[in-house]
Scaffold this motif. Structure first.
Motif, PDB file in Angstrom:
ATOM      1  N   TYR A 200       0.818  -1.213   0.000  1.00  0.00           N
ATOM      2  CA  TYR A 200       0.000   0.000   0.000  1.00  0.00           C
ATOM      3  C   TYR A 200       0.855   1.268   0.000  1.00  0.00           C
ATOM      4  O   TYR A 200       0.395   2.312  -0.468  1.00  0.00           O
ATOM      5  CB  TYR A 200      -0.900   0.036   1.239  1.00  0.00           C
ATOM      6  CG  TYR A 200      -2.045  -0.953   1.233  1.00  0.00           C
ATOM      7  CD1 TYR A 200      -3.067  -0.873   0.295  1.00  0.00           C
ATOM      8  CD2 TYR A 200      -2.098  -1.978   2.183  1.00  0.00           C
ATOM      9  CE1 TYR A 200      -4.110  -1.783   0.299  1.00  0.00           C
ATOM     10  CE2 TYR A 200      -3.138  -2.892   2.196  1.00  0.00           C
ATOM     11  CZ  TYR A 200      -4.141  -2.794   1.247  1.00  0.00           C
ATOM     12  OH  TYR A 200      -5.177  -3.695   1.248  1.00  0.00           O
ATOM     13  N   PHE A 201       2.082   1.184   0.519  1.00  0.00           N
ATOM     14  CA  PHE A 201       2.842   2.396   0.818  1.00  0.00           C
ATOM     15  C   PHE A 201       4.188   2.400   0.091  1.00  0.00           C
ATOM     16  O   PHE A 201       4.831   1.367  -0.057  1.00  0.00           O
ATOM     17  CB  PHE A 201       3.077   2.513   2.332  1.00  0.00           C
ATOM     18  CG  PHE A 201       1.827   2.320   3.141  1.00  0.00           C
ATOM     19  CD1 PHE A 201       0.844   3.298   3.170  1.00  0.00           C
ATOM     20  CD2 PHE A 201       1.616   1.155   3.864  1.00  0.00           C
ATOM     21  CE1 PHE A 201      -0.319   3.110   3.904  1.00  0.00           C
ATOM     22  CE2 PHE A 201       0.467   0.961   4.600  1.00  0.00           C
ATOM     23  CZ  PHE A 201      -0.510   1.946   4.621  1.00  0.00           C
ATOM     24  N   SER A 202       4.606   3.588  -0.316  1.00  0.00           N
ATOM     25  CA  SER A 202       5.904   3.745  -0.974  1.00  0.00           C
ATOM     26  C   SER A 202       6.970   4.201   0.008  1.00  0.00           C
ATOM     27  O   SER A 202       8.123   3.772  -0.083  1.00  0.00           O
ATOM     28  CB  SER A 202       5.797   4.749  -2.129  1.00  0.00           C
ATOM     29  OG  SER A 202       5.314   6.008  -1.670  1.00  0.00           O
ATOM     30  N   ASP A 203       6.613   5.093   0.933  1.00  0.00           N
ATOM     31  CA  ASP A 203       7.553   5.575   1.942  1.00  0.00           C
ATOM     32  C   ASP A 203       6.941   5.359   3.329  1.00  0.00           C
ATOM     33  O   ASP A 203       5.770   5.688   3.557  1.00  0.00           O
ATOM     34  CB  ASP A 203       7.856   7.066   1.754  1.00  0.00           C
ATOM     35  CG  ASP A 203       8.588   7.331   0.449  1.00  0.00           C
ATOM     36  OD1 ASP A 203       9.631   6.700   0.226  1.00  0.00           O
ATOM     37  OD2 ASP A 203       8.111   8.162  -0.344  1.00  0.00           O
ATOM     38  N   ILE A 204       7.755   4.818   4.224  1.00  0.00           N
ATOM     39  CA  ILE A 204       7.287   4.509   5.578  1.00  0.00           C
ATOM     40  C   ILE A 204       8.301   5.037   6.579  1.00  0.00           C
ATOM     41  O   ILE A 204       9.499   4.809   6.446  1.00  0.00           O
ATOM     42  CB  ILE A 204       7.130   2.988   5.769  1.00  0.00           C
ATOM     43  CG1 ILE A 204       6.142   2.417   4.742  1.00  0.00           C
ATOM     44  CG2 ILE A 204       6.664   2.663   7.180  1.00  0.00           C
ATOM     45  CD1 ILE A 204       6.196   0.903   4.625  1.00  0.00           C
TER      46      ILE A 204
ATOM     47  N   ILE B 237       4.205   7.438  13.342  1.00  0.00           N
ATOM     48  CA  ILE B 237       4.149   6.570  12.161  1.00  0.00           C
ATOM     49  C   ILE B 237       3.595   7.392  10.999  1.00  0.00           C
ATOM     50  O   ILE B 237       2.468   7.893  11.068  1.00  0.00           O
ATOM     51  CB  ILE B 237       3.263   5.335  12.409  1.00  0.00           C
ATOM     52  CG1 ILE B 237       3.781   4.542  13.607  1.00  0.00           C
ATOM     53  CG2 ILE B 237       3.198   4.454  11.165  1.00  0.00           C
ATOM     54  CD1 ILE B 237       2.880   3.394  14.008  1.00  0.00           C
ATOM     55  N   ALA B 238       4.394   7.534   9.949  1.00  0.00           N
ATOM     56  CA  ALA B 238       3.973   8.306   8.773  1.00  0.00           C
ATOM     57  C   ALA B 238       4.266   7.479   7.527  1.00  0.00           C
ATOM     58  O   ALA B 238       5.258   6.757   7.452  1.00  0.00           O
ATOM     59  CB  ALA B 238       4.704   9.644   8.713  1.00  0.00           C
ATOM     60  N   MET B 239       3.383   7.572   6.555  1.00  0.00           N
ATOM     61  CA  MET B 239       3.591   6.842   5.313  1.00  0.00           C
ATOM     62  C   MET B 239       3.003   7.600   4.136  1.00  0.00           C
ATOM     63  O   MET B 239       2.108   8.433   4.302  1.00  0.00           O
ATOM     64  CB  MET B 239       3.002   5.436   5.388  1.00  0.00           C
ATOM     65  CG  MET B 239       1.506   5.369   5.582  1.00  0.00           C
ATOM     66  SD  MET B 239       0.983   5.528   7.306  1.00  0.00           S
ATOM     67  CE  MET B 239       1.641   4.040   7.980  1.00  0.00           C
TER      68      MET B 239
END
Length: 586
Positions: free
Chosen positions: A249-253, A271-273
């Motif tokens: 689902y995510f490209s940057d975590i 927590i950021a994505m």
């Protein structure tokens, strides 16, 4: 030199001059090669001395008197280095002899060491101020122990192991109140005292989410396996990052524990994505020898709604096989561990053995069990129209089943170590909306292990069907073999049981095995040799193993190995066949 022109003489002299320069160059290269010789009974000590000792910068043109003077001026430093290397392994009474001698190429430094008896750890005292029971396993597996030979590296490693365990448990302020190594050189005994004060054990504080808006906070929180107030664990945060990354689902975590902003024993977690693009469109063309040239298309909607529902559809078109599939995936309570999948599809195949057209719908519940195996319960409904040896059949089957699989490897694309196992049981009954009754068991496996500079790869396929008549079941349930992924050297699904007229039909059972060795030859290229064997059959009395052997070459591409194989049946009159395939090894 009569009869030799002036031009020839110049050329000859030039060549001789060049040869002299070349010889001088070789001699100069050799002259820069002093040698080190270490003589000691302990191989580990010899290795340690060689790792620490640096050859002195003495000219290779030095004569014996000059070497003697050079050694005399450096002998104290050289001896000190040897002593330090010896003491690191517990040899505190080592006797060293050093000598420099002239050689034909340069010079040789000889180091002879009589290590003597090593220092042994006679007393080991370990104490943990609080929560000592949490450190029990680490204390029992430390790299130092009473009665063992003293090794300073092991002593430092033991300190690091205890400190790392404290950090993993959430003791962020752990410190040694005592770390003492005492050595009695005369008695050759050592005592070790380590006292660790873990301090306050920290907990997870407030968990702050920044999901970027495409997916809801409630959905993302389902990936989090810990709660505010649980004991802090760096490994838990690493596992969370891995789960979010694997979700696609995510490209940057970013997962940031704010240790410096902790409130008492609680550590806030940010927590950021960034979400990946929602829609994916792919199309391409390729070729395999099983199905011939192929064009394909793929569509994926990674998150149709904030709850992470996923839709994908794929299609392919080749002379032998045409298909269209669609899947709708619903993540459940733990998105990384369980999901519900609803799918539908159509596939049509035309081979030399059979023609088949199938329509299917299915629903499957998949989860990861306690042993970390991926387990699925499924129900398929399928309508099949097929023709084998001029006999046309149709069937409608409601097929419930169970499958279980697990893959372990050290690389996703080209593992040196790994294995995969898949088992499935499925069946249908006329008492449950089916035109036929059958029960089928399947077991497939693959194993990869290092073999010298290469790899040894083995695989097997086993299956059997319990049914009154296999001929009335769809060809997708009958067993055929042969082709790129089964027995190379034979056409795609050209091997099967034979009917009374000698014509090939589907078998009730399947047994296939393969052995392969491959090794790197240069860069991303690998060479392979293999043999495949197997059969699809109705009963053991009619089992007829078909075996082939061949060689191949692999190019390691970003999507896995691209394989080009040449194989020939051993027990048949067929000619050599070319096989093309691609994809990960497991």
């Amino acid at each position: 030199m009569q009869g030799v022109s002036s031009e020839a003489m110049k050329l000859l002299l030039t060549c001789r001059y060049s040869m002299v320069l070349a010889c001088l160059s070789v001699g100069a290269a050799r002259a820069q090669s002093p040698q080190l010789e270490i003589n000691t009974a302990d191989t580990q000590l010899s290795t340690n001395i060689r790792a620490h000792l640096r050859l002195p910068p003495i000219s290779c043109t030095s004569d014996e008197p000059q070497l003697a003077r050079a050694l005399q001026s450096r002998i104290a430093n050289l001896d000190n280095t040897v002593q330090r290397a010896s003491q690191a392994l517990g040899y505190y009474a080592a006797q060293t002899q050093l000598s420099l001698s002239k050689t034909s190429e340069c010079w040789l430094l000889s180091v002879s060491v009589d290590a003597g008896e090593p220092v042994v750890i006679k007393a080991l005292t370990l104490s943990i101020a609080v929560d000592a029971e949490l450190f029990a396993d680490t204390l029992n597996s430390l790299s130092i122990s009473e009665g063992a030979q003293l090794n300073h590296e092991d002593y430092e490693a033991a300190k690091a192991e205890l400190a790392a365990r404290a950090f993993d448990l959430g003791f962020l302020d752990a410190r040694y109140t005592l770390a003492r190594l005492s050595i009695d050189k005369t008695q050759r005994e050592a005592s070790v005292e380590l006292a660790l004060d873990p301090g306050l054990r920290h907990r997870f504080g407030k968990i702050n989410f920044n999901t970027g808006g495409a997916l809801s906070d409630d959905f993302v929180k389902r990936f989090v396996t810990f709660s505010e107030g649980d004991f802090y664990s760096p490994q838990t945060l690493l596992d969370l990052r891995g789960a979010l990354n694997d979700s696609q689902y995510f490209s940057d975590i970013s997962i940031a524990p704010r240790i410096t902003a902790r409130e008492g024993s609680h550590v806030p977690i940010d927590i950021a994505m960034t979400s990946r693009p929602r829609r994916v469109y792919e199309y391409g063309a390729g070729i395999t020898t099983d199905t011939g040239p192929r064009i394909s298309g793929y569509y994926e909607d990674r998150y149709r709604n904030p709850s992470g529902h996923r839709l994908n559809a794929s299609t392919s078109l080749s002379p032998i096989q045409r298909s269209l599939d669609a899947d709708y995936l619903i993540p459940l309570e733990n998105p990384t561990m369980e999901n519900l999948r609803v799918s539908a599809g159509w596939i049509e195949e035309n081979t030399d053995t059979f023609d088949s057209r199938s329509y299917r719908t299915s629903i499957a519940y998949t989860f990861v069990n306690r042993s970390n195996w991926r387990q699925s319960y499924f129900t398929n409904y399928r309508h099949d129209e097929f023709e084998v040896n001029g006999i046309r059949e149709t069937s409608d089957l409601l097929i419930p089943g169970l499958s279980i699989t697990k893959t372990q490897s050290d690389s996703a694309l080209v593992p040196n170590n790994g294995w995969q196992l898949f088992a499935q049981v499925r069946g249908a009954s006329t008492a449950l909306f089916a035109s036929e009754t059958f029960l089928q068991l399947n077991l497939n496996g693959k194993w990869i292990t290092p073999l010298g500079r290469g790899r040894f790869i083995s695989r097997f396929e086993l299956g059997t069907t319990f049914a009154d008549s296999i001929a009335e079941l769809p060809v997708s349930i009958q067993y055929f073999t042969g082709g790129d992924q089964s027995i190379r050297g034979y056409d795609y699904k050209s091997i099967g049981a034979r009917d009374s007229g000698g014509l090939i039909s589907g078998g009730k059972s399947l047994a296939v095995a393969s052995l392969e060795v491959d090794f790197a030859i240069t860069g991303k290229w690998r060479l392979a040799a293999f043999t495949d064997i197997g059969d699809a059959f109705d009963d053991l009395n009619r089992l007829n193993f078909n075996q082939s052997a061949g060689i191949g070459i692999r190019w390691i591409s970003p999507i896995g190995p691209i394989r080009v194989d040449l194989a020939r049946p051993i027990n048949g009159g067929e000619s050599v066949r070319l096989h093309l395939s691609m994809g990960p090894d497991l």
